[in-house]
Enzyme design. Structure first.
Site, PDB file in Angstrom:
ATOM      1  CB  ALA A  63      -4.297  -0.669   2.394  1.00 18.80           C
ATOM      2  CG  HIS A 105      -2.280  -8.321   7.768  1.00 18.21           C
ATOM      3  ND1 HIS A 105      -3.136  -7.641   7.925  1.00 18.21           N
ATOM      4  CD2 HIS A 105      -1.235  -7.451   7.168  1.00 18.21           C
ATOM      5  CE1 HIS A 105      -2.975  -6.292   7.721  1.00 18.21           C
ATOM      6  NE2 HIS A 105      -1.991  -6.209   7.171  1.00 18.21           N
ATOM      7  CB  ALA A 112      -0.818   0.223   1.222  1.00 17.54           C
ATOM      8  CG  ASP A 127       0.551  -2.410   9.155  1.00 19.74           C
ATOM      9  OD1 ASP A 127       1.244  -1.250   9.085  1.00 19.74           O
ATOM     10  OD2 ASP A 127       0.816  -3.134   8.180  1.00 19.74           O
ATOM     11  CG  HIS A 165       7.038  -3.010   2.349  1.00 21.62           C
ATOM     12  ND1 HIS A 165       5.702  -3.201   1.380  1.00 21.62           N
ATOM     13  CD2 HIS A 165       6.700  -2.748   3.375  1.00 21.62           C
ATOM     14  CE1 HIS A 165       4.757  -2.942   2.239  1.00 21.62           C
ATOM     15  NE2 HIS A 165       5.294  -2.585   3.686  1.00 21.62           N
TER      16      HIS A 165
END
Length: 389
Positions: A304, A246, A135, A269, A190
């Site tokens: 996201a 998640h 995201a 998160d 990431h």
């Protein structure tokens, strides 16, 4: 004086526990109602309740309809929202944004760190992989040039505590060393790195896996990727977003088994939609649709962030994943505090540490939160308060 509670201590759970607070500090721990003279002090009977250390969230972007960014009133609101859910130590996580905006956000948030409202700043992006950007706006991603990293650290005035980066990018390993040389935690996330590249990053100084499993190359039996590298490394703490969306529960339990409770950090998160209901939101400059509590990018459906709070992550770890109370408390408080280098101050119920704690009912829902020795939520009925004789 809190009496008759189930105290979640580092060594296990003490029934009929006793905990005394003087000012900001825990001054006494024990079992039973006795233990030293207590004339004139307030006593709270917590029969049937659990007292755990205040949660430490090292990865949170927002909550209660607000986000961490350039608006400091929103930042204060985020802290208040999550504190009511038991998070007494908060790291403000930023998302990828244009560099001038990120510099402004870092400088503004650094003032809240100096004021003691925040425990630090976490930069998630812009030094991440376009292939695993999740995201984050791919148009704003960049390689971790030494000068850019230095500028961001300088604008933070020592408040930047952690930076997530994809170390396979050009200059990634150099950036890890630059961060650690400046006392900043380097986190791998990431990332599209291979197992070998992840091992190089760990050798260079990476000590945190940003939301393990999510937004990184997957675990494969011939190409184990960064997940295996970080699970097997005893120097790496692994973040988990335990919201039931998640991660599959088997993945959560695998991480606890492989890393142990002393290397798992539960995180939220969370983005602004946490506690604010379904609807349209923004994460950085990207549109997010929240449906049934799950936040996804409006244009491609990528997850996201989350709408999670730490009490829910803790509760799920115990009631769904079967993690013992003391192990779940370590993952929600002790380990993240140690990762941040503040384990001597917060993260566990011990004499001499700050009186940050959360009171939970038998179903592990929050009924009271104490921060720095003061109730930040009212001590509700049926909790009873009286003066000790």
């Amino acid at each position: 004086m809190l009496r008759h509670a189930r105290l979640v201590l580092p060594g296990g759970v003490v029934d009929d526990g006793r905990l005394a607070v003087d000012g900001e500090w825990i001054t006494e721990l024990g079992s039973g109602a006795n233990g030293g003279p207590h004339p004139g002090i307030q006593v709270v009977d917590l029969t049937g309740y659990v007292v755990a250390p205040g949660f430490v969230d090292t990865h949170v972007h927002g909550g209660g309809g607000a986000s961490f960014g350039v608006d400091l009133d929103q930042a204060r609101h985020v802290v208040d929202f999550h504190r009511a859910h038991g998070t007494t130590t908060t790291i403000a996580s930023t998302v990828t944004m244009a560099l001038p905006d990120l510099e402004r956000a870092v400088e503004g948030l650094s003032g809240l760190v100096q004021d003691g409202l925040l425990a630090g700043i976490h930069l998630e992006g812009p030094f991440i992989s376009k292939a695993r950007c999740g995201a984050h706006d791919p148009a704003l991603l960049r390689e971790p040039e030494e000068q850019v990293v230095a500028r961001l650290l300088k604008r933070g005035h020592g408040a930047v505590k952690m930076v997530t980066l994809a170390t396979e990018l050009t200059g990634g390993l150099r950036a890890v060393r630059q961060l650690t040389d400046n006392g900043v935690i380097a986190a791998l996330g990431h990332t599209d790195s291979s197992y070998e590249q992840a091992r190089e990053a760990i050798d260079a100084g990476v000590t945190v896996a940003t939301h393990l499993f999510n937004a990184m190359r997957g675990l494969h039996h011939r190409e184990p990727g960064p997940i295996a590298a970080m699970l097997e490394s005893e120097t790496v703490a692994v973040e988990l977003v335990n919201d039931g969306h998640h991660l599959h529960d088997a993945a959560v339990e695998l991480a606890f088994q492989a890393a142990g409770h002393d290397r798992v950090s539960l995180i939220t998160d969370a983005m602004s939609a946490a506690g604010a209901g379904d609807g349209r939101y923004e994460l950085g400059q990207l549109a997010v649709q929240v449906t049934d509590g799950v936040a996804r990018l409006a244009d491609n459906g990528s997850i996201a962030g989350s709408t999670l709070t730490m009490d829910a992550a803790f509760r799920r770890a115990v009631l769904v994943n079967g993690i013992a109370l003391e192990r779940a408390a370590a993952a929600a408080a002790t380990t993240p505090a140690r990762v941040l280098g503040i384990g001597d101050l917060v993260g566990s119920l011990e004499v001499g540490k700050r009186a940050d704690l959360v009171v939970l009912d038998e179903s592990l829902h929050v009924v009271g939160v104490m921060s720095r020795g003061r109730w930040v939520t009212e001590v509700p009925t049926p909790l009873t308060t009286a003066d000790a004789p």
